[in-house]
Write a protein that holds these residues in place. Structure first.
Motif, PDB file in Angstrom:
ATOM      1  N   ASP D 262     102.584 -51.757 -34.184  1.00  0.00           N
ATOM      2  CA  ASP D 262     102.304 -50.967 -33.419  1.00  0.00           C
ATOM      3  C   ASP D 262     102.870 -51.536 -32.224  1.00  0.00           C
ATOM      4  O   ASP D 262     103.012 -53.013 -31.976  1.00  0.00           O
ATOM      5  CB  ASP D 262     100.351 -51.257 -33.060  1.00  0.00           C
ATOM      6  CG  ASP D 262      99.651 -50.122 -33.392  1.00  0.00           C
ATOM      7  OD1 ASP D 262     100.474 -49.553 -34.270  1.00  0.00           O
ATOM      8  OD2 ASP D 262      98.495 -50.302 -33.924  1.00  0.00           O
ATOM      9  N   THR D 263     103.401 -51.221 -30.966  1.00  0.00           N
ATOM     10  CA  THR D 263     103.774 -50.937 -29.816  1.00  0.00           C
ATOM     11  C   THR D 263     103.023 -50.638 -28.362  1.00  0.00           C
ATOM     12  O   THR D 263     102.180 -50.214 -28.561  1.00  0.00           O
ATOM     13  CB  THR D 263     105.455 -51.125 -29.304  1.00  0.00           C
ATOM     14  OG1 THR D 263     105.382 -49.588 -29.835  1.00  0.00           O
ATOM     15  CG2 THR D 263     106.529 -51.721 -30.274  1.00  0.00           C
ATOM     16  N   ALA D 264     103.150 -51.213 -27.589  1.00  0.00           N
ATOM     17  CA  ALA D 264     102.170 -50.682 -26.690  1.00  0.00           C
ATOM     18  C   ALA D 264     102.992 -49.362 -25.665  1.00  0.00           C
ATOM     19  O   ALA D 264     102.039 -48.994 -25.156  1.00  0.00           O
ATOM     20  CB  ALA D 264     102.411 -51.823 -24.829  1.00  0.00           C
ATOM     21  N   PRO D 280     106.291 -55.797 -31.440  1.00  0.00           N
ATOM     22  CA  PRO D 280     104.495 -55.830 -31.083  1.00  0.00           C
ATOM     23  C   PRO D 280     103.990 -55.986 -30.619  1.00  0.00           C
ATOM     24  O   PRO D 280     104.057 -57.060 -29.743  1.00  0.00           O
ATOM     25  CB  PRO D 280     104.296 -56.632 -32.582  1.00  0.00           C
ATOM     26  CG  PRO D 280     106.506 -56.637 -33.400  1.00  0.00           C
ATOM     27  CD  PRO D 280     107.049 -56.853 -32.075  1.00  0.00           C
TER      28      PRO D 280
END
Lengths: 344, 344, 344, 344
Positions: D262-264, D280
């Motif tokens: 997941d990334t921001a 990440p």
């Protein structure tokens, strides 16, 4: 710390989103009222969601001296009028988009808000989306140089219900004033200070082809030209087989930023058919839910610390002017200037 | 198997691409001639690349009865005239884009080609690109239902040289007729049979701002409307910091296809700065090189097996009409209809 | 420029790949011979592909004083012997992997090649793949700091034919010596100078479960430990539903590089099922075809300019030792040291 | 609806995560107590986060007949003992991992929990992660056929503090029992019922090379073999330059699922350097925060509706056995069987 006391006018979809958000995720605020003239459906929902029951007269909110601010989530045709009443009652206002359908009402609302020195913030929540806000920050920081083209794709998973189609029959306004208006605001947001000068819009009725005979369109393409020379290109459709498609690209002299869709997971399935990722999140309550909270945090911050609101009256006014320019452009098949619109 | 005998008129950039391709990758053809009036530079290149030396008079090619077909890679203003000469000499013609700058010349060339019963294929090589061709095939197979919107991004890594800027000063034609014309053809290709009815174009001089005073633009936004109701949205810029940006999206009633850029490798570097993939391939000789071979394979196939050419005279004519419509639209700030253009 | 004259011993799959490559894409070389003891099938192919007809006795190649170098594409059990014969005939050698099955034969071949001062390059073509070579260059340039872990996934789309399964029945060698050996070489390549010290391998018969009773495996997991402390983790399977899966990751102290699969196009189809990209390219002739050309360019360059070959005898020897260590590790369920192997 | 009444033993990092989650996001539960022997730091945090102040004696919780369940967030060496006390007090237990360091303590705790008929759930929160849970569901639904290989990458952005390094000096236990244990549980989760039979682990001290002399490692590679023939391959490192790397791949007979990080945001910046996506999410409180809530929802559901817990005592026991097998494998450089471990 004293909590900011809030009331909401309108217990429909967006009113409920705000009510629940404030109760669960905005500890610096206290939601004292929700007003709804026909409160039964709202109250059933409210009970299950830990939100206050509805009052039937919104003036109850205006008359309570402890209320600091009001969220206007009523039908758009009442927005201008309600802003004025709130302003005169000394309440700060957070108003859902559009600020009103009537240009005259918008102008009066803005004048009154200014005269009464209240904060007036508009509900362009997408500015606060984690993706769009990140892209905007990079643009503002100069990461892509001078902005040349802004491209916005915004497609709804499902068209509005048939009765809505019927309501907008004979008027293209539904598409531009209700849906694309978010994208017009986003284009101005990403332009970082440049202002729209020319508008061109075209469209078709591709979902329900009968609409086109009455001027109703459901699939549109718009070009906005800015005083900087930059252009925004916006494509919209009210029906998208793969979900809610919300992408933005800002292209500049030294680079570009691209916002892709969010998905529920990062999982990719590889098999004989190919490599399949998930569809985009289904609709605005999935994709943009966090942005509703963030815009209220900033609204409270503007009130408590007497800062400028992050989305102001001019933003509300200009997005409506652009939408109305699109209506004219579509109908008259011509370029419409913002100078024309500002002269209305 | 008898090889198809070819001659090329014009030993410049694109003539050399074709010459080398035919020699190394089109075993079913034999390149007998390249004609160039000032052959020194060409000949030096030809020697190093195993290609035939140049003849200075292209009529040598026309007069050789064993030549089956001619590739016209001369300046565009001569295209129409050369097509006619080739046709009268009984040679099939593959002509680079645009088919000509003059509408009258185009019409005459097409009439003559038809009268002489030669094959006339246009050099819209991008139709044969592995990515675009795959997307088109999926659209044609109905994988996305009815086409609603076609979006084409085409950005060059570097602007043409200053002398080119000067040449197009006072005329916006450079952008639309030389560059965007590929995208106009691509839009028609992806529309799978629908035809353009209305054209709107706008643009700015964003790279060299002095251009704008003379009408020269380098960054453009175009909307084409089709008789099916579908729309194409095309954005172009002659300068792109991250390379040659060539993307296409076709959105339909049951899905969408997206073509992303090619890169030299799939390697991603993850470090404190983020996760960085390569830039797109630098320019057309990198990205589209295989398509130049594939279009010639199909040209030979059309000749040998007497099939329709995959890119025909009408495709050449219409793409020029759209480009010229864009010129008018940009200058007169109005929508231009294809009916107007066809009446020219 | 004098062309380097080549002969190929072995007209099977890989011999043909090299033959065609040299004829079409290696202009600095001249393929004079292909030797095959049973040339009918090869000759039919050769005619259709513009390659030389076969001689039946490979000694014809060795006896021609104009031949500069030989590509050994014969069965692996003959490699060591053939290297020696070529070396004694003064021919440079490019030898397909593995260098031989017999350690004794390998050692002798290397000794002879050295004594005869010929170039001896091994056919680990994947080192020249556009993706892997890019990743390796970044690692060598220090882009990820000190290498910590190398992860290699290599899955074939289809298992070898049943007769092959039968042949390796009772011996696990098939998997490690024929397939994983490419990955062992790749691990050493990515380690940039560190050397393997310990080997652990395990595996199962997951495709054809009967194999396991005879020690034959088709799905394996291997850990190599290097003298630097780094580790390589390799997973292989002879059957992959989504094609030929060829990925590499090198993780270091300041970052990581990841090599993803190549696909035939970048097209993504979005519909109700999700967002679907193409499968990886089907098999090695699709994915790695360009690397076969590049390794020959470098081989010629090493000969002509008397440079060290890019993949040398030690690389050939060590990759076999690792494969044989895996066989032992799998059978004896224990860690095997390279010290043991080198002592064999 | 009666709320389930909870107490937490241990007001450190993970205790606080649970406390805040329950207060804000688990409306079906009521957090009555947090116990911490030295409560000052906790209380300061609690005040700012709307959580209950601490009691100093955890027996206060056990003695309150209205408490339904206890979350054990104390040091791992006390877990077994606390489970027994809770069980005897008739409280259901949610216990953080590992269930204990001592195998004897684990066995006794499980026996007592069973005898007292309490629910005992282990804190393997990653099973509830939106990505991993989606992948697992697809595997369980047969989307990839029979599982062949499970690959788990788990890298921390930063090593534990020096004092932690010192504490684990002389014992490799830190890595496997404190960190990799999550991955051992995940491997069993993804194996969908298959059980581990053999364990091999190796590792190095790559971050702090002095550690290696005392057996302490910070970078490890592990292979687990299952009774189905499937294998899990796990790579861990306590320091990763690009953040918290948490990826999983499950490869089966008809396909594979891959979990990416997941990334921001989804924003990609394209410029002269390349196309750069975000790193990440930084660490477990960012990546896995929602999973802490979801595991408690399921714990409450198991209590209220008398269902089996989703992560049970056996899961707790086996993950510890695998971790301890890794310690032995690393130290003795050999394969360790689960049969050995179960016999301890």
């Amino acid at each position: 710390m004293k909590k900011t006391v809030l009331g909401i006018i309108g217990g429909g979809n967006v009113g409920r989103i705000h009510a629940k958000d404030i109760v669960t995720s905005v500890p610096e605020a206290k939601l004292r009222y929700v007003a709804d003239a026909y409160p039964d459906a709202y109250n059933e929902w409210a009970k299950a969601n830990g939100c206050p029951e509805a009052v039937t007269d919104y003036k109850t909110i205006l008359n309570d001296p402890e209320v600091d601010a009001v969220l206007i989530c009523a039908p758009a045709s009442l927005h201008g009028q309600l802003i004025q009443e709130c302003a005169r009652a000394g309440k700060h206002v957070f108003c859902e988009k559009p600020i009103d359908y009537s240009i005259e009402a918008i102008k009066e609302a803005i004048r009154t808000a200014k005269a009464c020195k209240i904060k007036l913030q508009l509900g362009y929540n997408r500015r606060f989306d984690h993706n769009h806000a990140t892209a905007r920050r990079m643009v503002a920081e100069g990461k892509i140089g001078e902005v040349r083209q802004i491209k916005i794709t915004s497609r709804d998973p499902l068209p509005p219900p048939p009765e809505y189609f019927a309501a907008v029959g004979g008027s293209a306004g539904g598409m531009f004033l209700d849906t694309s208006i978010h994208d017009f605001d986003m284009a101005r947001f990403m332009a970082c200070g440049a202002e729209v000068t020319e508008v061109y819009a075209t469209g078709s009725a591709m979902i329900n082809k009968d609409q086109e005979t009455t001027g109703g369109v459901d699939t549109t393409s718009v070009i906005l030209k800015f005083d900087s020379g930059a252009m925004a290109i916006i494509d919209n459709c009210w029906q998208c087989a793969y979900g809610y498609d919300q992408r933005i690209e800002v292209f500049g002299s030294t680079g570009a930023v691209n916002v892709a869709n969010d998905t529920a997971s990062t999982v990719v399935l590889a098999n004989e058919e190919g490599q399949t990722a998930e569809k985009p999140l289904f609709f605005y309550v999935n994709r943009y839910i966090a942005s509703y909270t963030d815009e209220i945090h900033e609204f409270i911050d503007a009130i408590v610390n007497d800062k400028p609101v992050p989305v102001n009256a001019k933003d509300g006014y200009y997005s409506v002017l652009i939408a109305k320019a699109c209506d004219i452009s579509l109908k008259e098949k011509r370029v419409v200037t913002m100078a024309e619109m500002l002269a209305l």
